[in-house]
Write a protein that holds these residues in place. Structure first.
Motif: not given
Length: 119
Positions: A24-53
């Motif tokens: 699980y840790l490996l899949v979570f980290l790989a998916a998280g890093l992949g998602g951040l590389l493909l579509a990184p949040p551009q500002d604080y509001a985008q980070w909060r919105a992403f993390l609040a999903a």
């Protein structure tokens, strides 16, 4: 005559917990890093919105729990293998369990706080 396995079952359970949480840790980290590389949040509001999903919060809560279980089982096994029985081992177990519980409590507070309003 076959003998019972005795404590071997707990060793097998610990082995499985280590493997399941590691996957699980490996899949979570790989998916998280992949998602951040493909579509990184551009500002604080985008980070909060992403993390609040809701699905991100569930994945983060599972990450906190998997990390705690993985760490607890691994260090517990080291204590059982290398720390002599008695007061030192018991104290080490208690302190380690308290540290892991504090980590989980912090993680729960942090993840549940992510649902607050997006600013």
């Amino acid at each position: 005559m076959a003998r019972t396995l005795g404590g071997a079952r707990s060793g097998l359970a610990a082995w499985w917990w280590q493997r399941v949480t590691a996957v699980y840790l490996l899949v979570f980290l790989a998916a998280g890093l992949g998602g951040l590389l493909l579509a990184p949040p551009q500002d604080y509001a985008q980070w909060r919105a992403f993390l609040a999903a809701p699905w991100v919060r569930v994945a983060l809560m599972l990450f906190v729990v998997a990390t705690a279980v993985h760490a607890y089982v691994g260090v517990r096994d080291v204590f059982m293998d290398y720390v002599p029985r008695g007061g030192v081992r018991t104290t080490a177990f208690i302190l380690w369990a308290a540290a892991v519980a504090a980590f989980v409590a912090w993680g729960v507070v942090w993840v549940t706080g992510l649902g607050g309003g997006v600013t």
